[in-house]
Design an enzyme around this catalytic site. Structure first.
Site, short mmCIF file in Angstrom:
data_model
loop_
_atom_site.label_atom_id
_atom_site.label_comp_id
_atom_site.label_asym_id
_atom_site.label_seq_id
_atom_site.Cartn_x
_atom_site.Cartn_y
_atom_site.Cartn_z
N CYS A 47 4.83 23.79 53.20
CA CYS A 47 5.13 22.56 53.93
C CYS A 47 5.00 21.40 52.96
O CYS A 47 4.49 21.56 51.85
CB CYS A 47 4.16 22.42 55.10
SG CYS A 47 4.56 21.07 56.24
N GLU A 50 1.47 20.95 51.29
CA GLU A 50 1.13 21.71 50.08
C GLU A 50 1.85 21.14 48.86
O GLU A 50 1.27 21.05 47.77
CB GLU A 50 1.50 23.19 50.24
CG GLU A 50 0.50 24.02 50.99
CD GLU A 50 0.77 24.03 52.49
OE1 GLU A 50 -0.13 24.40 53.25
OE2 GLU A 50 1.89 23.66 52.90
N MET A 51 3.12 20.75 49.05
CA MET A 51 3.88 20.20 47.93
C MET A 51 3.21 18.94 47.39
O MET A 51 3.12 18.74 46.17
CB MET A 51 5.31 19.90 48.38
CG MET A 51 6.12 21.13 48.75
SD MET A 51 6.31 22.31 47.39
CE MET A 51 7.29 21.34 46.24
N LYS A 52 2.72 18.11 48.30
CA LYS A 52 2.04 16.88 47.86
C LYS A 52 0.71 17.21 47.19
O LYS A 52 0.35 16.60 46.17
CB LYS A 52 1.79 15.96 49.05
CG LYS A 52 3.01 15.16 49.48
CD LYS A 52 2.61 14.02 50.40
CE LYS A 52 3.78 13.07 50.60
NZ LYS A 52 3.37 11.86 51.32
N HIS A 70 -0.63 26.57 55.71
CA HIS A 70 -1.06 26.23 57.08
C HIS A 70 0.08 26.38 58.08
O HIS A 70 -0.08 26.02 59.24
CB HIS A 70 -1.61 24.80 57.12
CG HIS A 70 -0.58 23.74 56.92
ND1 HIS A 70 -0.11 23.39 55.68
CD2 HIS A 70 0.09 22.96 57.80
CE1 HIS A 70 0.80 22.44 55.81
NE2 HIS A 70 0.95 22.16 57.09
N CYS A 100 -9.97 23.48 71.40
CA CYS A 100 -11.15 24.15 71.96
C CYS A 100 -11.08 24.20 73.48
O CYS A 100 -11.69 25.06 74.11
CB CYS A 100 -12.43 23.47 71.49
SG CYS A 100 -12.74 21.83 72.24
N CYS A 103 -13.53 19.69 74.63
CA CYS A 103 -13.95 18.35 74.18
C CYS A 103 -13.17 17.26 74.94
O CYS A 103 -12.22 17.54 75.66
CB CYS A 103 -13.73 18.21 72.67
SG CYS A 103 -11.98 18.18 72.17
N CYS A 106 -9.40 17.32 74.13
CA CYS A 106 -8.66 18.42 74.76
C CYS A 106 -8.50 18.20 76.26
O CYS A 106 -7.49 18.60 76.85
CB CYS A 106 -9.36 19.75 74.49
SG CYS A 106 -9.13 20.39 72.80
N CYS A 114 -8.23 17.60 68.75
CA CYS A 114 -9.46 18.31 69.13
C CYS A 114 -10.62 17.90 68.22
O CYS A 114 -10.47 17.80 67.00
CB CYS A 114 -9.22 19.82 69.04
SG CYS A 114 -10.68 20.84 69.38
N CYS A 176 3.77 24.27 62.27
CA CYS A 176 3.59 22.90 61.77
C CYS A 176 4.89 22.11 61.79
O CYS A 176 5.07 21.22 62.60
CB CYS A 176 3.00 22.91 60.36
SG CYS A 176 2.83 21.24 59.66
#
Length: 375
Positions: A47, A50-52, A70, A100, A103, A106, A114, A176
């Protein structure tokens, strides 16, 4: 032979040091502990995050060696004590954004961040340890997910069970990229029928924003990018026109005002560039325009003139397109199976995980939207 309760040896793509490339190594993946799930990954992808992180010192992870990734989907191999929402054999989406279900975020229908995401040590599991080792050394997790491994261990609240018939090599995008862009238009901006939109940045997430704008009924969708090679795909997924800022002497916000008369109703910054955020906001209609930041911007200050807000423009952030992690992923996969959304157009290349460095180079060229990495 059952692997439940045993250490699994498999391959993973490890980054050993800041600025390093990926190295395919044999790793040991420990069994899941309480409230954890061990997953056999089937498909993943690089994504923009990761490239950044591979090139930007402001974003580089502080913990190495690390298994990144991710965005991915797989099949549950085994579950730890107390896991009740998934079981071995279930198809699942890996989520960097947990849900979750307990919380305040959520339980708030308008919130999706979350508290476990904000509290979590994303480079380690909840007990402060890693489930990965390589050459006798612990290897850090990434984003609650670490999908660049043939097997990974995640918290139950970061795993979404999906339709058993779903093709994992397609629906991993729900993890993502697609969800972030599509939801940014549908949920965060709440694009209205008949509106005019501008999308800055035509990578996989930007194209997903265009799809969301089209689905919401926007009648004019202006795609903005300096790479004209991306224009054909942008029009294929719903852009009504494409412009390159380098073709104009005027600032791009002035160009958009000239094109629309009074600015766009909705603009989306999907690059992560502070200067582009300012331009995207200035492109909006002065009294009701909405600008949504979807690109990753960390460690920098935004330099935006206060007068842009005086008459009513608004600037919003968006995480995972406003979807609640597990609920949103399951819904979007169901929508794909019902042919309500099209993920296939975003996957332009397919490689095996051991070719991940080739995928990095493909992404750099701008000719690759998403390269599915099969494990």
């Amino acid at each position: 032979m059952s692997t439940t309760g045993k250490v699994i040896r498999c391959r993973a793509a490890i980054v050993w040091k800041p600025g390093g490339s990926f190295s395919i190594e044999e790793v040991e993946v420990a069994p899941p502990k309480a409230k954890e799930v061990r997953i056999k990954m089937v498909a993943t992808a690089l994504c923009g995050t990761e490239m950044k992180m591979l090139k930007d010192k402001n974003l580089q992870h502080q913990h190495y060696p690390i298994i990144m990734g991710h965005e991915g989907a797989g099949i549950v191999e085994s579950v730890g004590e107390g896991v009740s929402t998934v079981k071995a054999g279930d198809k699942v989406i890996a989520l960097f954004l947990p849900q979750c279900g307990e919380c305040t975020s959520c339980l708030n229908s308008a919130d999706n961040l979350c508290i476990k995401f904000k509290q979590g040590e994303t480079h380690l599991m909840s007990d402060g340890t890693s489930r990965f080792t390589c050459k006798g050394k612990p290897v850090y997790h990434f984003g609650n997910t670490s999908t660049f491994s043939e097997y990974t261990v995640m918290n139950e609240i970061s795993v979404a069970k999906i339709d058993a018939a779903a093709p994992l090599e397609k629906v991993f995008l729900v993890s993502c990229g697609f969800s972030t862009g599509y939801g940014g238009a549908i949920n965060t901006a709440k694009v209205t029928p008949g509106s005019t939109c501008a999308v800055f940045g035509l990578g996989g997430v930007g194209l997903s924003v265009i799809m969301g704008c089209k689905a919401a009924g926007a009648t004019r969708i202006i795609a903005v990018d300096t790479n004209k090679d991306k224009f054909e795909k942008a029009k294929e997924v719903g852009a009504t026109e494409c412009i390159n800022p380098q073709d104009y002497e005027k600032p791009i916000q002035e160009v958009l005002f000239d094109l629309t008369g009074d600015g766009v109703d909705f603009s989306f910054e999907v690059i992560g560039n502070p200067e582009t955020v300012a331009a995207a906001l200035a492109s909006c209609h002065e009294s009701h325009g909405v600008c949504v930041i979807i690109g990753l911007i960390i460690g920098v200050q935004l330099n935006i003139s206060g007068h842009l807000f005086f008459s009513g423009r608004s600037l919003k952030g968006s995480v995972y397109g406003g979807w609640k992690g597990r609920d949103g992923a399951s819904k979007l996969v169901s929508d794909y199976m019902a042919k309500k959304i099209n993920l296939d157009a975003l996957i332009t290349h397919t490689l095996n995980l051991d070719k991940i460095n080739e995928a990095v180079e493909l992404m750099k060229t701008g000719k690759c939207i998403r390269c599915a990495l099969l494990l």
